[in-house]
Scaffold this motif. Structure first.
Motif, PDB file in Angstrom:
ATOM      1  N   GLU A 208       0.834  -1.208   0.000  1.00 48.01           N
ATOM      2  CA  GLU A 208       0.000   0.000   0.000  1.00 48.01           C
ATOM      3  C   GLU A 208       0.868   1.259   0.000  1.00 48.01           C
ATOM      4  O   GLU A 208       0.639   2.192  -0.777  1.00 48.01           O
ATOM      5  CB  GLU A 208      -0.913  -0.015   1.217  1.00 48.01           C
ATOM      6  CG  GLU A 208      -1.936  -1.144   1.212  1.00 48.01           C
ATOM      7  CD  GLU A 208      -2.772  -1.147   2.471  1.00 48.01           C
ATOM      8  OE1 GLU A 208      -2.624  -0.212   3.278  1.00 48.01           O
ATOM      9  OE2 GLU A 208      -3.577  -2.081   2.657  1.00 48.01           O
ATOM     10  N   ALA A 237      -2.689  -3.284  -4.361  1.00 53.38           N
ATOM     11  CA  ALA A 237      -2.473  -1.890  -3.947  1.00 53.38           C
ATOM     12  C   ALA A 237      -1.302  -1.270  -4.695  1.00 53.38           C
ATOM     13  O   ALA A 237      -1.350  -0.097  -5.106  1.00 53.38           O
ATOM     14  CB  ALA A 237      -2.235  -1.835  -2.437  1.00 53.38           C
ATOM     15  N   ALA A 493      -8.540   1.114  -4.760  1.00 54.13           N
ATOM     16  CA  ALA A 493      -7.175   1.571  -4.497  1.00 54.13           C
ATOM     17  C   ALA A 493      -6.800   2.728  -5.404  1.00 54.13           C
ATOM     18  O   ALA A 493      -6.160   3.691  -4.983  1.00 54.13           O
ATOM     19  CB  ALA A 493      -6.201   0.412  -4.689  1.00 54.13           C
TER      20      ALA A 493
END
Length: 656
Positions: A208, A237, A493
């Protein structure tokens, strides 16, 4: 000579390198050190460095002060642009002495310090040195056990330093949260062109943060993330950031366990990314299905030239899909495909030859010729089913077929007669199928075939067919749900890292608005669902911990209920009738219960009122003990109470 000594002492006392008076001995003791100081330098080697006496002298003095043995290679290599000190075992103190000498160096632009056990302490010395030295552009600190403190220290340096263009930090034990340090630092540093974070411990959250890094940075061109643990969540992500990146050219994602889910996200990212040239996906557990998903992005992408897919679970099917993409896509830029572990067949070689006629620059590395299509072998036909189909086509019954050998009609015949009858008939059965059929009909080896078992073949065939259809439908449904879930997560995302008002994404490129480049929000991607919900004006989620939820109104907006005391739990139900008036509920007076206002209008307590409000007392409040009554008694009491309310509307009513 006095001037040189004064310059040396001024450098040795730099506060930026944290040298204190207690780090070195007094001048009287240093005289004795001249004879006892251990060094691996020869006299001839020291004479060869006459042209660079200042840096060498500073390094020797610094080694004396911190108590380490000088590295002769550093003295011999003075004046070169590349200083390679890998595997020299410097340690934190040796790094400190070297950093002191490099403060004033004006020749070295590449410094390699891999595998020196510098730790975070040694990294701090080089970070302080880089505040004064602007010559070094390439720095290698791989395998130095920097851990999280070292990551934070280097990230702070990248926020301030403007000379470093390449930094290698492989194998330093960085964890997931350490990725945020680099994401924040490179959000504003566009001078760094190459970043190596391979052989670390980045997983889901690390993916992420690295996705945020790609979304915010506009200068990074080479990124190495091999040998990490991004896997599905981190891969999706990360690919969301890759989708909106506008600078990255070389990407290494090998040994990350992307799987087919990551391949699907990469395929979606390649539809929009128009800068990536080289991508390594080796050893990522990608199957033929994942390659098919990746090919959907390759059909649109027109910049990727090198695709490495070695040592994945591919067969000839996946290889054919890759070559077909190049053959059927005129705008593709693919020039090299590496599937060196895949055995191909003659059909693949012929297709590759035809493709190379149209794309002469294409080079495909495969394992050799001799592969096969990875499909299940054809299922052997059930001999009982063959006989049943034969009888159905000719509209015969079992007894009609065996009438000549079963005179009594018992449906039991000798094995020899049964075998002879089947062989002489036109039933398409081979020898091993006939023997298998006899074995099934004569399980106890009695020498007699009971062909009544053939009568149930039709029912079993229908059951097997229905069961097979259900399996296929269930598998297709699960695969579709899985793909939709991954695509939904990927889109969430992308929305988390992409402000809708500043960037317009179209397949093959990205366009910025007239206000110039926009720095994406550093919101963690783990809160995608909160971001999506907050963007909608129909929902209001303030504090879920207080269990106070406002549902959307289907008509016009109504006044919000004031928050009650912590002991109360209140629920609001939307008005579902078009013609009903909307009003603001009454604020509860206490946490123990709710009493109606004596002056309240009768319609507000009427059972036909459109808006229903229900409140219950807190669980921790003391409640009067009541005897258990049946449901019928409660209903009667409720009806009586309602009639009483209708007769006396002004009388206060207690709502339980």
């Amino acid at each position: 000579m006095g001037t040189v000594e004064s310059n040396i002492m001024s450098i040795l006392s730099l506060e930026s390198l944290c040298l204190r008076d207690d780090d070195y001995q007094s001048s009287t003791e240093s005289t004795g050190l001249d004879d006892e100081f251990d060094t691996d330098l020869e006299v001839d080697e020291m004479e060869r460095n006459v042209q660079f006496p200042f840096t060498a002298e500073v390094y020797l003095q610094a080694c004396k002060l911190v108590g380490v043995v000088p590295v002769s290679y550093f003295i011999r290599s003075q004046g070169t642009s590349t200083m390679c000190l890998n595997h020299h075992g410097l340690g934190p103190l040796g790094g400190k002495a070297l950093a002191i000498a490099l403060v004033s160096d004006m020749y070295i632009n590449t410094l390699e310090l891999a595998d020196n056990h510098l730790l975070a302490e040694g990294a701090k010395y080089f970070v302080e040195m880089l505040k004064a030295n602007f010559t070094i552009q390439n720095l290698d600190l791989s395998n130095n056990h920097l851990q999280s403190p070292g990551a934070e220290c280097i990230a702070k340096m990248l926020l301030e330093n403007s000379s470093i263009k390449s930094i290698k930090l492989s194998g330093n034990g960085f964890t997931e949260d350490d990725a945020k340090f680099f994401a924040d630092a490179l959000a504003s540093n566009y001078r760094v062109k190459e970043l190596d974070l391979s052989h670390n411990l980045f997983c889901g959250r690390g993916g992420e943060h690295l996705g945020q890094l790609l979304a915010n940075n506009e200068g990074l061109e080479v990124l190495d993330l091999s040998w990490n643990h991004l896997r599905m969540k981190g891969a999706v992500a990360f690919c969301a950031g890759l989708k909106v990146n506008v600078s990255l050219k070389h990407l290494d994602l090998s040994w990350n366990g992307f799987g087919n889910e990551g391949a699907l996200a990469l395929g979606e990212a390649l539809k929009y990314n128009n800068t990536l040239v080289h991508m390594d996906l080796s050893n990522n557990r990608i199957t033929n299905e994942g390659v098919g998903m990746l090919c959907k992005g390759l059909e649109v992408n027109d910049t990727l030239r090198v695709l490495l897919l070695a040592y994945n679970s591919l067969t000839v099917e996946g290889a054919l899909a890759l070559v077909n993409v190049v053959k059927n896509t005129s705008r593709t830029a693919l020039e090299e495909i590496n599937i060196c572990n895949v055995l191909v067949n003659e059909n693949f070689v012929q297709l590759l030859d035809l493709t190379c006629l149209e794309h002469p620059s294409l080079e495909v590395q495969y394992g050799g010729v001799g592969g096969f299509i990875a499909k299940k072998p054809p299922k052997r036909l059930d001999p009982m089913k063959v006989i049943q189909d034969y009888l159905d086509q000719r509209k015969l019954r079992l007894w009609d077929f065996f009438r000549n050998i079963d005179k009594d009609g018992t449906m039991r015949v000798p094995v020899a007669d049964f075998r002879k009858a089947v062989q002489q008939s036109s039933i398409p059965l081979v020898r091993y199928q006939i023997e298998e059929l006899i074995e099934r009909l004569d399980r106890e080896r009695t020498g007699m075939v009971d062909y009544r078992g053939l009568a149930d073949t039709r029912k079993q065939m229908m059951r097997d067919h229905r069961r097979q259809l259900r399996k296929v439908e269930s598998r297709q449904k699960k695969e579709k749900q899985k793909s939709e879930r991954i695509l939904k997560t990927f889109q969430s995302a992308v929305e988390a890292v992409t402000p809708h008002s500043s960037l317009v994404i179209s397949p093959g490129g990205a366009k910025e608005d007239s206000n110039g480049p926009y720095h994406f929000s550093a919101t963690p991607l783990s809160s995608w669902h909160h971001i999506v919900m907050s963007n909608s004006s129909r929902y209001s989620i303030t504090n879920l911990g207080n269990e106070h939820v406002h549902l959307p109104m289907l008509r016009s907006a109504t006044h919000r209920r004031p928050p009650s005391s912590p002991a109360m739990r209140s629920y609001s139900q939307p008005n579902l009738l078009d013609g009903s008036p909307c009003y603001s509920p009454v604020k509860p007076n206490s946490a123990r219960g709710m009493h109606s206002d004596p002056a309240m209008d009768h319609s507000k307590l009427s059972p036909t009122a459109n808006h229903l409000t229900r409140s219950r007392p807190a669980l921790n409040a003391k409640q009067p003990v009541a005897k258990t009554k049946t449901n019928k008694v409660k209903k009667k009491k409720t009806k009586k109470q309602l009639k009483k309310n209708l007769k006396n509307p002004k009388q206060g009513v207690r709502v339980a």
